[in-house]
Scaffold this motif. Sequence first.
Motif, PDB file in Angstrom:
ATOM      1  N   THR A 141       0.930  -0.882  -0.079  1.00 39.37           N
ATOM      2  CA  THR A 141      -0.186   0.409   0.071  1.00 39.37           C
ATOM      3  C   THR A 141       0.891   1.369  -0.474  1.00 39.37           C
ATOM      4  N   VAL A 142       2.041   1.121   0.588  1.00 42.74           N
ATOM      5  CA  VAL A 142       2.744   2.692   0.672  1.00 42.74           C
ATOM      6  C   VAL A 142       3.878   1.095   0.575  1.00 42.74           C
ATOM      7  N   PRO A 143       4.710   1.986  -0.846  1.00 43.33           N
ATOM      8  CA  PRO A 143       6.046   1.754  -0.830  1.00 43.33           C
ATOM      9  C   PRO A 143       7.567   1.511   0.024  1.00 43.33           C
ATOM     10  N   ILE A 144       8.056   0.199   0.053  1.00 47.32           N
ATOM     11  CA  ILE A 144       8.921   0.337   1.551  1.00 47.32           C
ATOM     12  C   ILE A 144      10.205  -0.444   0.701  1.00 47.32           C
ATOM     13  N   GLU A 145      11.147   0.393   0.994  1.00 52.12           N
ATOM     14  CA  GLU A 145      12.691  -0.409   0.618  1.00 52.12           C
ATOM     15  C   GLU A 145      13.195  -0.503   1.696  1.00 52.12           C
ATOM     16  N   ILE A 146      14.297  -1.202   1.117  1.00 59.83           N
ATOM     17  CA  ILE A 146      15.686  -2.321   2.061  1.00 59.83           C
ATOM     18  C   ILE A 146      16.684  -1.595   1.746  1.00 59.83           C
ATOM     19  N   THR A 147      17.646  -0.363   2.285  1.00 57.77           N
ATOM     20  CA  THR A 147      18.588  -0.030   2.117  1.00 57.77           C
ATOM     21  C   THR A 147      19.722  -0.293   2.717  1.00 57.77           C
ATOM     22  N   ASP A 148      20.736  -0.364   1.812  1.00 57.55           N
ATOM     23  CA  ASP A 148      21.982  -0.853   2.632  1.00 57.55           C
ATOM     24  C   ASP A 148      23.237   0.056   2.957  1.00 57.55           C
ATOM     25  N   ALA A 149      22.414   1.307   2.278  1.00 51.20           N
ATOM     26  CA  ALA A 149      23.054   2.544   2.676  1.00 51.20           C
ATOM     27  C   ALA A 149      23.743   2.058   4.890  1.00 51.20           C
ATOM     28  N   ASP A 150      24.527   2.561   5.127  1.00 51.45           N
ATOM     29  CA  ASP A 150      25.460   1.873   6.849  1.00 51.45           C
ATOM     30  C   ASP A 150      25.830   3.860   7.246  1.00 51.45           C
ATOM     31  N   VAL A 151      25.819   3.234   9.193  1.00 54.08           N
ATOM     32  CA  VAL A 151      27.005   5.041   9.004  1.00 54.08           C
ATOM     33  C   VAL A 151      27.667   4.052   9.842  1.00 54.08           C
ATOM     34  N   GLU A 152      29.237   4.191   9.186  1.00 55.71           N
ATOM     35  CA  GLU A 152      30.269   3.111   9.366  1.00 55.71           C
ATOM     36  C   GLU A 152      30.791   4.114  11.023  1.00 55.71           C
ATOM     37  N   ASP A 153      30.503   5.079  11.747  1.00 55.63           N
ATOM     38  CA  ASP A 153      31.268   5.795  12.456  1.00 55.63           C
ATOM     39  C   ASP A 153      30.490   5.694  13.775  1.00 55.63           C
ATOM     40  N   VAL A 154      28.926   4.509  13.544  1.00 56.34           N
ATOM     41  CA  VAL A 154      28.313   4.434  15.001  1.00 56.34           C
ATOM     42  C   VAL A 154      28.064   2.985  15.294  1.00 56.34           C
ATOM     43  N   VAL A 155      27.778   2.810  15.967  1.00 53.41           N
ATOM     44  CA  VAL A 155      27.905   1.156  16.634  1.00 53.41           C
ATOM     45  C   VAL A 155      26.066   0.964  16.427  1.00 53.41           C
ATOM     46  N   GLU A 156      25.842   1.768  17.840  1.00 50.03           N
ATOM     47  CA  GLU A 156      24.477   1.305  17.983  1.00 50.03           C
ATOM     48  C   GLU A 156      23.360   1.522  17.125  1.00 50.03           C
ATOM     49  N   VAL A 157      22.363   0.710  17.149  1.00 50.30           N
ATOM     50  CA  VAL A 157      21.726   1.185  15.706  1.00 50.30           C
ATOM     51  C   VAL A 157      20.903   2.331  16.819  1.00 50.30           C
ATOM     52  N   ASP A 158      19.998   2.716  16.980  1.00 53.73           N
ATOM     53  CA  ASP A 158      19.209   4.199  17.353  1.00 53.73           C
ATOM     54  C   ASP A 158      20.442   4.968  16.988  1.00 53.73           C
ATOM     55  N   GLY A 159      21.600   5.218  17.366  1.00 52.84           N
ATOM     56  CA  GLY A 159      22.139   6.258  16.998  1.00 52.84           C
ATOM     57  C   GLY A 159      22.485   6.231  15.897  1.00 52.84           C
ATOM     58  N   LYS A 160      22.305   5.294  14.807  1.00 51.71           N
ATOM     59  CA  LYS A 160      22.876   4.738  13.501  1.00 51.71           C
ATOM     60  C   LYS A 160      21.251   5.799  12.753  1.00 51.71           C
ATOM     61  N   LEU A 161      20.068   4.889  12.913  1.00 54.49           N
ATOM     62  CA  LEU A 161      19.183   5.531  12.687  1.00 54.49           C
ATOM     63  C   LEU A 161      19.100   7.276  12.823  1.00 54.49           C
ATOM     64  N   VAL A 162      19.259   7.911  14.499  1.00 54.44           N
ATOM     65  CA  VAL A 162      18.886   8.945  14.096  1.00 54.44           C
ATOM     66  C   VAL A 162      20.149   9.742  13.296  1.00 54.44           C
ATOM     67  N   LYS A 163      21.370   9.520  12.843  1.00 50.82           N
ATOM     68  CA  LYS A 163      22.030  10.006  12.436  1.00 50.82           C
ATOM     69  C   LYS A 163      21.734  10.252  10.953  1.00 50.82           C
ATOM     70  N   MET A 164      21.184   9.051  10.147  1.00 48.53           N
ATOM     71  CA  MET A 164      20.597   8.664   8.884  1.00 48.53           C
ATOM     72  C   MET A 164      19.320   9.550   8.337  1.00 48.53           C
ATOM     73  N   ALA A 165      18.714   9.784   9.696  1.00 49.92           N
ATOM     74  CA  ALA A 165      17.536  10.575  10.285  1.00 49.92           C
ATOM     75  C   ALA A 165      17.953  12.409   9.447  1.00 49.92           C
ATOM     76  N   ARG A 166      19.115  12.068  10.259  1.00 51.32           N
ATOM     77  CA  ARG A 166      19.665  14.189   9.728  1.00 51.32           C
ATOM     78  C   ARG A 166      20.410  14.324   8.688  1.00 51.32           C
ATOM     79  N   THR A 167      20.842  13.020   8.190  1.00 45.89           N
ATOM     80  CA  THR A 167      21.597  12.656   6.660  1.00 45.89           C
ATOM     81  C   THR A 167      20.838  13.077   5.710  1.00 45.89           C
ATOM     82  N   LEU A 168      19.383  12.136   5.429  1.00 47.83           N
ATOM     83  CA  LEU A 168      18.921  12.273   4.587  1.00 47.83           C
ATOM     84  C   LEU A 168      17.410  12.710   5.233  1.00 47.83           C
TER      85      LEU A 168
END
Length: 285
Positions: A141-168
Amino acid sequence: GTWGRILPFVGTVVCGGLGLTLAVQRKSEMAHLFQTAFTSRRMRERDREEEREKEKERGKEHDKEHNPQVQPVTQILLDTSAIIDGRIADISQTGFVSGALVVPRFVLNELQRIADSADTMRRNRGRRGLDMLNRLQKEATVPIEITDADVEDVVEVDGKLVKMARTLHCPIITNDFNLNRVAELQGVKVLNINELANAVKPVLLPGEDIHIKIMQDGKELGQGVGYLDDGTMIVVEGGRQYMGMTVEVTVTRVLQTVAGRMIFAHPKQGSNGSGPSFQPPPKLR
């Protein structure tokens, strides 16, 4: 010979005088004639200019019809907790989510680790998350995609999400209270499903009557507790005597807490409750 030289000169003078006299007498008409000719020319030029503008507009509309501009799709990052919760699948079907749901590979890996956990509860939660992700992909119903983009300098998943959200420059859908706070502190927009659920709960006002089934004892003496269909707790003063029965109660006050809403009520006068196990309270002697 003499008249032959004089007559042309006299004729010229007479004709010139007649022409000058006629010009003076008819100057307004001649001026109007020249002005009309000039105005007609300007109007023709203006009409041609307007026609060219209309042609340009028609050309632009034709280009828009045959070459529609693709609007940029808003991306929304999905957190592990929101996927496991599962309500995002139902919300996406309502049309309230506009944009593409993006699941980073590191979130998918975390789901897989939870599904492979030795702990039964965690394993069930992880498998539920994977099932929900599969449902989202199938229903589409809504487009969904799996992205291989990663945040190399952050270990925790929550930290990766926040940094990716700021970048995008995109929001995060989550149920995680801590991630919610961290993301907001860093200027990231958060779409919290629990907050949405609280916002769409039916509104009850003091004085309204509702039917509620008393399910358990309350904290205070004589209290009974029941629940609405959406899980909202109803504390009924003097409701313990109606345990296991459905009784009509009157709302007395509504409290908004961190955990959600809590409603206080008392049995409505004349309500005896309904249910197989109902026994009237003993009379005091």
